[in-house]
Design an enzyme around this catalytic site. Sequence first.
Site, PDB file in Angstrom:
ATOM      1  N   TRP A   1       0.856  -1.192   0.000  1.00 57.30           N
ATOM      2  CA  TRP A   1       0.000   0.000   0.000  1.00 57.30           C
ATOM      3  C   TRP A   1       0.885   1.233   0.000  1.00 57.30           C
ATOM      4  O   TRP A   1       1.852   1.307   0.764  1.00 57.30           O
ATOM      5  CB  TRP A   1      -0.890   0.014   1.250  1.00 57.30           C
TER       6      TRP A   1
ATOM      7  N   PHE B   1      -1.804  -3.687   7.555  1.00 53.82           N
ATOM      8  CA  PHE B   1      -2.519  -4.601   8.449  1.00 53.82           C
ATOM      9  C   PHE B   1      -1.903  -5.991   8.424  1.00 53.82           C
ATOM     10  O   PHE B   1      -1.924  -6.708   9.429  1.00 53.82           O
ATOM     11  CB  PHE B   1      -3.998  -4.665   8.027  1.00 53.82           C
ATOM     12  N   GLU B   2      -1.347  -6.376   7.276  1.00 53.53           N
ATOM     13  CA  GLU B   2      -0.776  -7.733   7.115  1.00 53.53           C
ATOM     14  C   GLU B   2       0.668  -7.822   7.614  1.00 53.53           C
ATOM     15  O   GLU B   2       1.251  -8.925   7.624  1.00 53.53           O
ATOM     16  CB  GLU B   2      -0.829  -8.141   5.639  1.00 53.53           C
TER      17      GLU B   2
ATOM     18  N   VAL C   1       0.655   4.424   6.360  1.00 56.63           N
ATOM     19  CA  VAL C   1      -0.794   4.582   6.522  1.00 56.63           C
ATOM     20  C   VAL C   1      -1.077   6.079   6.553  1.00 56.63           C
ATOM     21  O   VAL C   1      -0.516   6.811   7.370  1.00 56.63           O
ATOM     22  CB  VAL C   1      -1.303   3.910   7.820  1.00 56.63           C
ATOM     23  N   ILE C   2      -1.925   6.513   5.626  1.00 57.26           N
ATOM     24  CA  ILE C   2      -2.202   7.947   5.483  1.00 57.26           C
ATOM     25  C   ILE C   2      -3.652   8.208   5.868  1.00 57.26           C
ATOM     26  O   ILE C   2      -4.570   7.595   5.310  1.00 57.26           O
ATOM     27  CB  ILE C   2      -1.919   8.410   4.037  1.00 57.26           C
TER      28      ILE C   2
ATOM     29  N   THR D   1      -7.743   6.771   4.109  1.00 58.12           N
ATOM     30  CA  THR D   1      -8.548   5.667   4.599  1.00 58.12           C
ATOM     31  C   THR D   1      -9.461   6.065   5.746  1.00 58.12           C
ATOM     32  O   THR D   1      -9.032   6.737   6.679  1.00 58.12           O
ATOM     33  CB  THR D   1      -7.674   4.471   5.052  1.00 58.12           C
TER      34      THR D   1
ATOM     35  N   HIS E   1     -10.531   3.925   7.715  1.00 59.74           N
ATOM     36  CA  HIS E   1     -10.173   3.087   8.868  1.00 59.74           C
ATOM     37  C   HIS E   1      -8.712   3.251   9.274  1.00 59.74           C
ATOM     38  O   HIS E   1      -8.074   2.349   9.767  1.00 59.74           O
ATOM     39  CB  HIS E   1     -10.587   1.629   8.662  1.00 59.74           C
TER      40      HIS E   1
ATOM     41  N   PHE F   1       9.878  -0.879  14.061  1.00 60.76           N
ATOM     42  CA  PHE F   1       8.653  -0.247  13.558  1.00 60.76           C
ATOM     43  C   PHE F   1       8.996   0.906  12.617  1.00 60.76           C
ATOM     44  O   PHE F   1       9.269   2.022  13.061  1.00 60.76           O
ATOM     45  CB  PHE F   1       7.838   0.253  14.757  1.00 60.76           C
TER      46      PHE F   1
ATOM     47  N   ARG G   1       9.089  12.116   4.936  1.00 62.28           N
ATOM     48  CA  ARG G   1       9.791  11.127   5.764  1.00 62.28           C
ATOM     49  C   ARG G   1      10.327   9.953   4.951  1.00 62.28           C
ATOM     50  O   ARG G   1      10.753   8.949   5.510  1.00 62.28           O
ATOM     51  CB  ARG G   1       8.830  10.618   6.854  1.00 62.28           C
TER      52      ARG G   1
END
Length: 156
Positions: free
Chosen positions: A24, A59-60, A83-84, A88, A90, A115, A129
Site C-alpha cells: 500500500w 494490516f498484514e 498509513v495515510i 482511509t 479506517h 517499527f 519522511r
Amino acid sequence: MSMKVIEGDFRLESCKTAIVVSRWNSFITERLKEGAVEALKRHGISEDDITVVYCPGSFEIPLTARQLLETGSYDGIITLGTVIRGATAHFDYVSSAVTNGVARLNLDYGKPVIFGVLTTDTIEQAIERAGTKAGNKGEEAAMALLEMVSLGSRIR
Ligand code: INI
C-alpha cells in the site's frame, strides 16, 4: 567500583535481516525500503543477509513478520509501511493494529522487530519522511535494528 554501562553500536559482523514491505502506498514504501537497504549495506551488512518480503497492506505486516520470526532464520526484522489518514476511513484501525501487532512480536519472540511504519495525516508528510526533508524512516529503522541486535548480544 565503577558503574557498568551496556549499549549497542552499529558495527556488526553480520545481521540476518528480513525487511517486510507493505505494498500500500508503494511509491513511499519503496523509498523506505531503499533507505533501509542502503543503510544496512553502508554498515557492512551483505546483501546476501538481507531478505525483502512484500505483503499487501500495513494490516498484514504483523502476521508476515511473525511467519518470518518462526523460521528462526533472522536476527531481526524491519517493518515498513505507510498509513495515510486522508487515504482511509479506517486509518485508526489499521494503524493501531500494525502498531500493537509489531510491539507484541518484539516481546513474544525476544528479537527486534523494528517499527518503520509511517502514520501521517497527509501524503506530503509521508513524502517528507521517505527520503526528502525529514530524512528517511527506513534508514532510521535500519539503524535501530543494528543497534538493537548489537545491544541484545551484549546484554546476553
Ligand atoms: N494499508 C496501508 O498500509 N496504508 C493505508 O493507507 C491503507 N488504507 O488507506 O486503507 C491500507 N489499507 C489496507 C490494509 O492495510 C489491509 O491491507 C486491508 O484492509 C486488507 O486486510
